[in-house]
Write a protein that holds these residues in place. Structure first.
Motif, PDB file in Angstrom:
ATOM      1  N   PRO A 106      53.521  38.106  34.164  1.00 30.87           N
ATOM      2  CA  PRO A 106      52.219  38.003  33.486  1.00 30.87           C
ATOM      3  C   PRO A 106      52.316  37.470  32.055  1.00 30.87           C
ATOM      4  O   PRO A 106      52.240  38.209  31.088  1.00 30.87           O
ATOM      5  CB  PRO A 106      51.718  39.455  33.504  1.00 30.87           C
ATOM      6  CG  PRO A 106      52.964  40.279  33.472  1.00 30.87           C
ATOM      7  CD  PRO A 106      53.994  39.505  34.251  1.00 30.87           C
ATOM      8  N   ALA A 156      47.823  39.115  39.476  1.00 40.02           N
ATOM      9  CA  ALA A 156      48.856  39.559  38.535  1.00 40.02           C
ATOM     10  C   ALA A 156      49.076  41.054  38.717  1.00 40.02           C
ATOM     11  O   ALA A 156      48.283  41.740  39.384  1.00 40.02           O
ATOM     12  CB  ALA A 156      48.456  39.250  37.094  1.00 40.02           C
ATOM     13  N   THR A 157      50.139  41.574  38.120  1.00 37.51           N
ATOM     14  CA  THR A 157      50.328  43.023  38.096  1.00 37.51           C
ATOM     15  C   THR A 157      49.316  43.640  37.134  1.00 37.51           C
ATOM     16  O   THR A 157      48.707  42.948  36.318  1.00 37.51           O
ATOM     17  CB  THR A 157      51.763  43.372  37.673  1.00 37.51           C
ATOM     18  OG1 THR A 157      52.070  42.724  36.430  1.00 37.51           O
ATOM     19  CG2 THR A 157      52.765  42.927  38.726  1.00 37.51           C
ATOM     20  N   ARG A 158      49.186  44.965  37.175  1.00 36.11           N
ATOM     21  CA  ARG A 158      48.026  45.605  36.556  1.00 36.11           C
ATOM     22  C   ARG A 158      48.297  46.314  35.230  1.00 36.11           C
ATOM     23  O   ARG A 158      47.362  46.676  34.539  1.00 36.11           O
ATOM     24  CB  ARG A 158      47.436  46.630  37.556  1.00 36.11           C
ATOM     25  CG  ARG A 158      46.218  47.389  37.055  1.00 36.11           C
ATOM     26  CD  ARG A 158      45.066  46.438  36.753  1.00 36.11           C
ATOM     27  NE  ARG A 158      43.914  47.084  36.186  1.00 36.11           N
ATOM     28  CZ  ARG A 158      43.685  47.237  34.885  1.00 36.11           C
ATOM     29  NH1 ARG A 158      44.538  46.779  33.989  1.00 36.11           N
ATOM     30  NH2 ARG A 158      42.607  47.824  34.454  1.00 36.11           N
ATOM     31  N   TYR A 159      49.560  46.472  34.815  1.00 32.31           N
ATOM     32  CA  TYR A 159      49.854  47.511  33.838  1.00 32.31           C
ATOM     33  C   TYR A 159      49.849  47.072  32.369  1.00 32.31           C
ATOM     34  O   TYR A 159      50.287  47.819  31.510  1.00 32.31           O
ATOM     35  CB  TYR A 159      51.205  48.148  34.179  1.00 32.31           C
ATOM     36  CG  TYR A 159      51.190  48.785  35.550  1.00 32.31           C
ATOM     37  CD1 TYR A 159      50.490  49.971  35.781  1.00 32.31           C
ATOM     38  CD2 TYR A 159      51.815  48.178  36.628  1.00 32.31           C
ATOM     39  CE1 TYR A 159      50.449  50.543  37.038  1.00 32.31           C
ATOM     40  CE2 TYR A 159      51.773  48.754  37.893  1.00 32.31           C
ATOM     41  CZ  TYR A 159      51.092  49.932  38.086  1.00 32.31           C
ATOM     42  OH  TYR A 159      51.053  50.493  39.332  1.00 32.31           O
ATOM     43  N   SER A 177      46.093  42.363  31.619  1.00 32.36           N
ATOM     44  CA  SER A 177      45.920  42.276  33.076  1.00 32.36           C
ATOM     45  C   SER A 177      44.455  42.124  33.449  1.00 32.36           C
ATOM     46  O   SER A 177      44.119  41.692  34.563  1.00 32.36           O
ATOM     47  CB  SER A 177      46.498  43.512  33.764  1.00 32.36           C
ATOM     48  OG  SER A 177      47.891  43.629  33.540  1.00 32.36           O
ATOM     49  N   ALA A 230      43.202  38.931  34.949  1.00 28.67           N
ATOM     50  CA  ALA A 230      43.321  38.698  36.396  1.00 28.67           C
ATOM     51  C   ALA A 230      42.191  39.438  37.103  1.00 28.67           C
ATOM     52  O   ALA A 230      41.623  40.395  36.577  1.00 28.67           O
ATOM     53  CB  ALA A 230      44.680  39.181  36.904  1.00 28.67           C
ATOM     54  N   ASN A 231      41.864  39.001  38.296  1.00 26.97           N
ATOM     55  CA  ASN A 231      40.819  39.702  39.054  1.00 26.97           C
ATOM     56  C   ASN A 231      41.322  40.247  40.391  1.00 26.97           C
ATOM     57  O   ASN A 231      40.552  40.819  41.156  1.00 26.97           O
ATOM     58  CB  ASN A 231      39.590  38.818  39.259  1.00 26.97           C
ATOM     59  CG  ASN A 231      39.911  37.482  39.912  1.00 26.97           C
ATOM     60  OD1 ASN A 231      41.007  37.274  40.407  1.00 26.97           O
ATOM     61  ND2 ASN A 231      38.932  36.583  39.902  1.00 26.97           N
ATOM     62  N   ARG A 232      42.613  40.058  40.660  1.00 24.53           N
ATOM     63  CA  ARG A 232      43.254  40.714  41.798  1.00 24.53           C
ATOM     64  C   ARG A 232      44.593  41.260  41.320  1.00 24.53           C
ATOM     65  O   ARG A 232      45.399  40.501  40.762  1.00 24.53           O
ATOM     66  CB  ARG A 232      43.437  39.761  42.971  1.00 24.53           C
ATOM     67  CG  ARG A 232      42.090  39.222  43.483  1.00 24.53           C
ATOM     68  CD  ARG A 232      42.194  38.648  44.866  1.00 24.53           C
ATOM     69  NE  ARG A 232      40.913  38.091  45.288  1.00 24.53           N
ATOM     70  CZ  ARG A 232      40.723  37.474  46.441  1.00 24.53           C
ATOM     71  NH1 ARG A 232      41.746  37.348  47.303  1.00 24.53           N
ATOM     72  NH2 ARG A 232      39.542  36.984  46.765  1.00 24.53           N
ATOM     73  N   HIS A 233      44.800  42.553  41.530  1.00 22.67           N
ATOM     74  CA  HIS A 233      45.935  43.217  40.907  1.00 22.67           C
ATOM     75  C   HIS A 233      46.895  43.806  41.930  1.00 22.67           C
ATOM     76  O   HIS A 233      46.481  44.299  42.986  1.00 22.67           O
ATOM     77  CB  HIS A 233      45.451  44.325  39.961  1.00 22.67           C
ATOM     78  CG  HIS A 233      44.626  43.814  38.830  1.00 22.67           C
ATOM     79  ND1 HIS A 233      43.255  43.993  38.765  1.00 22.67           N
ATOM     80  CD2 HIS A 233      44.959  43.111  37.726  1.00 22.67           C
ATOM     81  CE1 HIS A 233      42.796  43.431  37.661  1.00 22.67           C
ATOM     82  NE2 HIS A 233      43.813  42.886  37.012  1.00 22.67           N
ATOM     83  N   TYR A 255      49.742  46.709  42.120  1.00 24.11           N
ATOM     84  CA  TYR A 255      50.156  47.911  41.398  1.00 24.11           C
ATOM     85  C   TYR A 255      51.625  48.213  41.718  1.00 24.11           C
ATOM     86  O   TYR A 255      51.938  48.993  42.613  1.00 24.11           O
ATOM     87  CB  TYR A 255      49.248  49.079  41.773  1.00 24.11           C
ATOM     88  CG  TYR A 255      47.837  48.917  41.266  1.00 24.11           C
ATOM     89  CD1 TYR A 255      47.430  49.479  40.061  1.00 24.11           C
ATOM     90  CD2 TYR A 255      46.906  48.164  41.986  1.00 24.11           C
ATOM     91  CE1 TYR A 255      46.134  49.312  39.588  1.00 24.11           C
ATOM     92  CE2 TYR A 255      45.609  47.989  41.521  1.00 24.11           C
ATOM     93  CZ  TYR A 255      45.235  48.567  40.319  1.00 24.11           C
ATOM     94  OH  TYR A 255      43.950  48.392  39.847  1.00 24.11           O
ATOM     95  N   GLY A 303      47.760  39.853  46.924  1.00 24.22           N
ATOM     96  CA  GLY A 303      46.575  39.507  46.159  1.00 24.22           C
ATOM     97  C   GLY A 303      45.720  38.443  46.826  1.00 24.22           C
ATOM     98  O   GLY A 303      44.548  38.273  46.477  1.00 24.22           O
TER      99      GLY A 303
END
Length: 341
Positions: free
Chosen positions: A84, A102-105, A109, A112-115, A117, A137
């Motif tokens: 990311p 992308a990853t969420r943390y 993040s 991005a609109n799709r994560h 985890y 994703g």
């Protein structure tokens, strides 16, 4: 699925190679997709003519934001950020890419609109496996990993063979450089080259122009190279390096790009890994055959220099031990073996 998907990984050779399984699985799981790669100008040539990559775009991290935004234009419908990078995620958001994985943390993040985890910092599996998980994703189910494979033309293979002309066999590439990994002492590499040539092996030295400047004089000293050695440090393009490696019998290096190149070209490796946690073999080992050497010292979170009681960790590998690993690989190629020494 008919979609233009851009895989984003603009950093090192090994990083990009271990991203190729994403393209390969995407080709299999979504045969109607157009698959692109966004990478660095230095690494991009290794993707030439790859059957799972339809187009390649390049950027530098120092490029103006306008250039970064343009990299996500021209019909990109989905961007998969395997790492990311904040400015690139911002550029994709500004460019209006509909799907951004992308990853969420991290706080950014939200761009991005799709994560996904998943904490890569847990180092529980290989980088290539982490990468293909990002396909979730797009609503796809990742499959078991097939190691990345690189393609060369017949002309490139012939040109690579020519660079070994006049050198004896077996043929060993020695790559004493590297950027992200700690390095074996230069004197050890020099002594390894002498030992290999004394045994009748042909040796080629490889590395970037920067590494040639940094290491060349110290490595070779003031005397001429032994017979049976060719110095190509600083003189090879990416494709020329690939063709040279493709004609070798084994590649010796630290935990750096040429080890992954060799694995993807079907050439065995002898790789020297340092004990840092972010360099664990479980995540970063080459996906091929050979021997991986790791010092038998505690794993560390980061290198603190000479304050560490194991500061000499890599230099605990002797020339004799590395030579023995080369001999083992040449005599009996097998799935990658990890040896703690």
């Amino acid at each position: 699925m008919s979609m233009n998907v851009l895989i984003v990984r603009p950093d090192g050779i090994g990083d990009v190679l271990l991203s190729l399984p994403v393209a390969t699985q995407l080709r299999r799981l979504a045969p109607g997709a157009t698959i692109g790669f966004l990478t660095s100008p230095t690494v991009a040539p290794l993707l030439d003519r790859h059957p799972d990559v339809d187009y390649v775009r390049t950027i530098r991290f120092t490029d103006p934001f306008k250039e970064l935004r343009l990299a996500f234009s021209q019909g990109v419908e989905a961007a998969i950020f395997l790492k990311p990078f904040r400015r690139l995620m911002w550029a994709a958001w500004v460019a209006g890419v509909p799907i951004r994985v992308a990853t969420r943390y991290r706080w950014y993040s939200l761009l991005a609109n799709r994560h996904i985890y998943e904490h890569r910092s847990e180092f529980s599996k290989h980088e290539s496996e982490y990468n293909v998980e990002m396909l979730k994703g797009l609503g796809l189910s990742p499959q078991p990993i097939s190691p990345p494979v690189l393609t060369l033309t017949e002309a490139e293979r012939v040109a690579g063979a020519f660079r070994w002309s006049g050198l004896p066999s077996p043929r060993v590439v020695v790559h004493p450089g590297g950027i992200s990994a700690r390095r074996w002492r230069l004197e050890h590499y020099r002594d390894l080259v002498v030992t290999l040539t004394d045994k009748g092996y042909g040796v080629v030295l490889t590395g970037s122009d920067q590494e040639r400047t940094e290491f060349g004089k110290e490595l070779c000293g003031s005397t001429a190279l032994p017979s049976g050695v060719a110095d190509h440090m600083g003189h090879l393009s990416m494709r020329e390096l690939m063709s040279l490696i493709a004609n070798a019998h084994v590649v010796v290096s630290g935990a750096t790009g040429p080890a992954h190149l060799a694995a993807a070209l079907g050439i065995p490796t002898v790789t020297l890994f340092d004990p840092r946690r972010n360099n664990l073999p479980v995540r970063w080992k080459p996906l091929g055959t050979g021997v991986l050497l790791r010092p038998d010292v505690p794993t560390c979170d980061k290198c603190i220099g000479k304050a560490c009681p194991y500061w000499d960790c890599l230099d605990r590998f002797t020339v004799a031990q590395v030579t023995a690993a080369i001999t083992k690989v040449l005599s009996q190629p097998s799935p990658l073996t990890v040896l703690h020494i």
